[in-house]
Enzyme design. Structure first.
Site, short mmCIF file in Angstrom:
data_model
loop_
_atom_site.label_atom_id
_atom_site.label_comp_id
_atom_site.label_asym_id
_atom_site.label_seq_id
_atom_site.Cartn_x
_atom_site.Cartn_y
_atom_site.Cartn_z
N LYS A 32 -8.04 6.16 2.29
CA LYS A 32 -7.74 6.60 0.43
C LYS A 32 -9.21 5.53 0.23
O LYS A 32 -9.51 4.71 0.58
CB LYS A 32 -6.51 5.93 0.41
CG LYS A 32 -6.83 5.84 -1.50
CD LYS A 32 -4.99 5.55 -1.79
CE LYS A 32 -5.39 3.50 -2.37
NZ LYS A 32 -6.40 3.08 -3.67
N GLU A 90 -4.11 7.71 -10.41
CA GLU A 90 -3.34 6.83 -11.55
C GLU A 90 -4.24 6.39 -12.43
O GLU A 90 -5.37 5.82 -12.93
CB GLU A 90 -4.12 4.94 -10.17
CG GLU A 90 -3.88 3.43 -11.04
CD GLU A 90 -4.17 2.57 -10.14
OE1 GLU A 90 -3.90 1.45 -10.76
OE2 GLU A 90 -4.56 3.22 -9.30
N GLU A 104 -11.39 4.91 -3.31
CA GLU A 104 -11.83 4.99 -4.81
C GLU A 104 -12.99 5.85 -5.18
O GLU A 104 -13.98 5.82 -5.42
CB GLU A 104 -11.39 3.40 -5.65
CG GLU A 104 -9.87 3.40 -5.68
CD GLU A 104 -10.14 2.05 -5.90
OE1 GLU A 104 -10.88 1.60 -7.34
OE2 GLU A 104 -9.42 0.86 -5.72
N ASP A 127 -5.27 -2.58 -1.15
CA ASP A 127 -6.37 -3.88 -1.01
C ASP A 127 -5.73 -4.57 -2.63
O ASP A 127 -5.58 -5.50 -2.61
CB ASP A 127 -7.11 -3.25 -1.19
CG ASP A 127 -7.41 -2.09 -3.15
OD1 ASP A 127 -7.21 -2.00 -3.71
OD2 ASP A 127 -8.69 -2.04 -2.88
N SER A 128 -4.19 -4.45 -2.98
CA SER A 128 -3.65 -4.26 -4.05
C SER A 128 -3.18 -5.99 -3.84
O SER A 128 -3.15 -6.58 -4.21
CB SER A 128 -2.50 -3.23 -4.46
OG SER A 128 -2.04 -3.14 -3.67
N ASP A 141 -5.88 1.33 2.87
CA ASP A 141 -7.21 1.62 1.60
C ASP A 141 -8.27 1.26 2.28
O ASP A 141 -8.50 -0.12 2.80
CB ASP A 141 -6.82 0.64 0.93
CG ASP A 141 -6.54 1.58 -0.97
OD1 ASP A 141 -7.19 1.77 -0.81
OD2 ASP A 141 -5.56 0.13 -1.60
#
Length: 263
Positions: free
Chosen positions: A112, A181, A114, A44-45, A83
């Site tokens: 992935k 991270e 978070e 999502d970066s 993501d």
């Protein structure tokens, strides 16, 4: 090329072979990276790197699925991890619904998310339904507004212990790997030693089982800000800028196209 699988990742960890990971968001760059990368993350970066957003929070599931489809179209070898964006897994039902969309609408190998300790149940539920999950712990960009910025994790002893315990819990519920991270390198090393699944680090030191960078950072395209953990392997922005200038000059000088380039 032999396709990389979750079993490949387990063998990499067992044999102490470092895992090379990078982000990609389209088929073209994926085709370039695929020969060298073991894992490609559709991160999502892209909302920051390519949509000029101040954070990653505004990207939708639809957009992430579109880019994941594009990456899968360009990949032959690398493990493709997608993501799940902010808001797409706030409870078990929503997580299962959106994970199913990724798996049925793309050819991604894994997802992935978070997470912190209160998301353990969501990870466990996804794994039980047959999804391969890589939790992302430590500095979590999707929490930037709640935390008031990007903050390195594991500086305090209690926080370090919590991260190690969280990693062990995530392994116990079936995570196939863990992305770390912005974790202090000593803590990341301890996690890597104490879990049997691979760790992928970004800004978390050399002792992780693998490393990942955002491609536009690594190759010098995103020049507004360079995080401490980024190493530039090219000056891509300058290279493309000069090429664009030559193209513009040729068009304006009427030297492009020439007779051989015309029908």
């Amino acid at each position: 090329m032999q396709k990389i699988t979750l079993s490949t990742f387990k063998n990499y960890k067992k044999n102490a072979q470092k895992i090379v990971a990078i982000t990609a968001y389209d088929a073209l760059m994926t085709q370039i990276f695929d020969e060298y990368a073991d894992m490609i993350l559709v991160g999502d970066s892209l909302h920051m790197s390519f949509n000029a957003s101040g954070d990653t929070l505004g990207i939708s599931v639809d957009a992430m699925i579109y880019h994941t489809q594009a990456v899968c179209a360009g990949a032959r070898r690398a493990l493709i991890v997608a993501d799940m964006p902010f808001g797409s897994y706030y409870n078990v039902d929503e997580a299962l619904k959106n994970a199913l969309r990724f798996y049925t609408q793309t050819r991604c190998d894994a997802l992935k998310l978070e997470v912190n300790a209160d998301k353990i149940g969501i990870i466990e539920s996804l794994v039980k339904e047959g999804f391969a999950i890589m939790p992302h712990i430590g500095l979590k960009p999707q929490s930037v507004r709640a935390e008031g910025g990007y903050k390195v994790k594991g500086k305090q002893e209690n926080e370090a212990k919590e991260l190690i315990a969280l990693a062990k819990e995530l392994e116990s519920v079936g995570a196939f790997g863990i992305l770390l991270e912005g974790v202090k390198k000593e803590v990341a090393a301890a996690i890597t030693q104490q879990v049997s699944v691979p760790t992928i680090g970004i800004g978390s030191g050399v002792d992780c089982d693998g490393q990942i960078l955002v491609w536009s950072d690594a190759f010098g395209f995103f020049s507004e800000f360079k995080p401490k953990f980024v190493r530039h392997y090219a000056n891509g922005r300058e290279f493309v800028s000069k090429a664009m200038q030559r193209y513009a000059d040729d068009v304006r000088a009427k030297t492009f196209p020439n007779d051989e380039e015309s029908y």
